[in-house]
Write an enzyme that holds these catalytic residues in place. Sequence first.
Site, PDB file in Angstrom:
ATOM      1  N   HIS A 151       0.706  -1.211   0.039  1.00  0.00           N
ATOM      2  CA  HIS A 151       0.044  -0.138   0.145  1.00  0.00           C
ATOM      3  C   HIS A 151       0.841   1.290   0.201  1.00  0.00           C
ATOM      4  O   HIS A 151       0.460   2.218   0.546  1.00  0.00           O
ATOM      5  CB  HIS A 151      -0.972  -0.016   1.267  1.00  0.00           C
ATOM      6  CG  HIS A 151      -1.589  -1.163   1.380  1.00  0.00           C
ATOM      7  ND1 HIS A 151      -2.931  -1.595   0.897  1.00  0.00           N
ATOM      8  CD2 HIS A 151      -1.443  -2.273   2.112  1.00  0.00           C
ATOM      9  CE1 HIS A 151      -3.232  -2.752   1.254  1.00  0.00           C
ATOM     10  NE2 HIS A 151      -2.346  -3.134   2.074  1.00  0.00           N
ATOM     11  N   SER A 272      13.852  21.161 -17.148  1.00  0.00           N
ATOM     12  CA  SER A 272      12.618  21.996 -16.875  1.00  0.00           C
ATOM     13  C   SER A 272      12.967  23.438 -17.730  1.00  0.00           C
ATOM     14  O   SER A 272      14.148  23.743 -17.460  1.00  0.00           O
ATOM     15  CB  SER A 272      11.948  22.170 -15.798  1.00  0.00           C
ATOM     16  OG  SER A 272      11.193  23.365 -15.675  1.00  0.00           O
ATOM     17  N   LYS A 278      15.447  21.056 -11.683  1.00  0.00           N
ATOM     18  CA  LYS A 278      14.685  19.955 -12.257  1.00  0.00           C
ATOM     19  C   LYS A 278      15.624  18.818 -12.822  1.00  0.00           C
ATOM     20  O   LYS A 278      16.485  19.055 -13.682  1.00  0.00           O
ATOM     21  CB  LYS A 278      13.366  20.258 -13.035  1.00  0.00           C
ATOM     22  CG  LYS A 278      12.391  20.951 -12.268  1.00  0.00           C
ATOM     23  CD  LYS A 278      11.809  20.227 -11.152  1.00  0.00           C
ATOM     24  CE  LYS A 278      10.495  19.568 -11.735  1.00  0.00           C
ATOM     25  NZ  LYS A 278       9.696  18.538 -10.951  1.00  0.00           N
ATOM     26  N   GLU A 285       8.323   7.690 -17.240  1.00  0.00           N
ATOM     27  CA  GLU A 285       6.989   8.195 -17.305  1.00  0.00           C
ATOM     28  C   GLU A 285       6.380   7.860 -18.744  1.00  0.00           C
ATOM     29  O   GLU A 285       5.082   7.342 -18.620  1.00  0.00           O
ATOM     30  CB  GLU A 285       6.912   9.806 -16.943  1.00  0.00           C
ATOM     31  CG  GLU A 285       7.304  10.113 -15.780  1.00  0.00           C
ATOM     32  CD  GLU A 285       7.400  11.635 -15.672  1.00  0.00           C
ATOM     33  OE1 GLU A 285       7.593  12.171 -14.337  1.00  0.00           O
ATOM     34  OE2 GLU A 285       7.653  12.367 -16.691  1.00  0.00           O
TER      35      GLU A 285
END
Length: 498
Positions: A151, A272, A278, A285
């Site tokens: 979880h 970024s 970043k 992704e």
Amino acid sequence: MYRSRHKQDLDRRVLNFLSSVDIDDKILYYDILCTKAHVIMLYEIRILTKDELASIVNELDRVLRHPEKLVKEGFEDIHEALEGHLIRKIGVDVGGKVQTGRSRNDQVVTDIRIKARDDLIAILFHLIKLVRLLIQKAEENLNSVMPLYTHLQEAQLGNFAHYLLSYCSALLRDVSRLISLYDRVNESPLGSGPIGGSTLPLSRKRTAELLGFKKIISNTIDATSSRDFMIEFMSDITSIMITQSRIAQDIIIWSSQEFSFVEISDKHASSSSAMPQKKNPDPLELTRSKTAIVIGNLTSVMTILKSLPSGYTRDLQDTKIPFWNSIDITKSSLEIMRDIIDSLTIKKDMMVKASNNSYSISLDIAEALVMKERLPFRTAHRLVGSLVNNAFKKQIPLKSLDVTDIKEILQDMKISIEVDKLIRIITETDSQRSISTRRSLGSPNPREQIKSIKKYRMLLRKYVNDLQKMKRELASSKETITKTISHIIKSKSRPQYM
Ligand code: ARG
């Protein structure tokens, strides 16, 4: 070109709507291979002369050398474009014989299957490379203790090797699934004609043999219109993608500043346009999103196939797009995942820190109470739960709990074990010990992981052998076609028809 009864050309817009010529670039090579096998057989059953065979094959080889010169405009698919090309270049008297005893219906699915064999082998090689790397990294991380999560909450302690090997285990099942699928892909539909075979003395067995197929798909309706091998193939690679998307998700989470268990290499991270600090895990992704696309592709193919009447219908053409797309995605994702893991920085110290700060040893303490103090497990569970509650409120580890607090908890719960014994059990249960005392088969105990590594390496060796055999057989079938053609052309036995 095939419009013998029609009085009008196909409407331009309709042609564009139904043409598969662009996507068919992917099977040009395979269509030429299939055509060569077919014309060898036509020569052998005396439908083509040696000279006719030679000029067809020469022209096909010329297309192979210069595929950009093949005119595709105005054709419905690559099969029609290629036949059109042959007729233009060597005349209808010879080129017009190529499609004797063949329909695009048996032809296209033969091409798809020959390409699928190559794709299957290529995917297996990528997969095996990834598994090999995971095993190597596991071997280097047998003692990298880390919290395991259920979880997404800290659960028990484990180690990074155990985590990596969990994915080896899953991916090795994918390897086994693909290897067993190979035989079902490797069956020849060629010679089935449009749906019901031919009156010509074609030899389906001969073309199958030339193309390296293990056997033929006997029933001509089944051969031309079944695509269940695609469903199986796509489902197997979707499983690979789903596993990869889960690995991607773990690495994304663990490379966040909050976890900092791993860091992906700069060459795999995006930046970024606005925020200079970043370092984003974009390829991972995209592994997640491309997994969604692959799942969608499988759904598209199954939905296209569902309720089709028996025999070829044009709907089948549209299965090629999602099929090949899923294959391309799987190949590139496997390669990229391998590179990312290969250059991943594994921050053992951060994993150890998180392990020491976590309450993931709670179950080990409860089990020690069962073994050493003979407490019923439910009582031990409640006791350790209360200890955690107390420690959590104070934001301290269990081993720093106050003796008076422990005494109070024991009294409140009416548990009659000696405080000293309980404290000894708590302090003894550090993270290293938690792992090294784990006894279950397949647990994170490094001894278990060493056994798994041995087992997986043995399996890999067996699969690599299978794969090399498949590859050798395919390569030799491609040589067979070339050798047979040059043997026919050189031999003096039968210059003309009879
Ligand atoms: N281009 C078609 C396909 O990819 C094959 C052509 C069969 N067409 C036909 N009208 N019978 O499936």
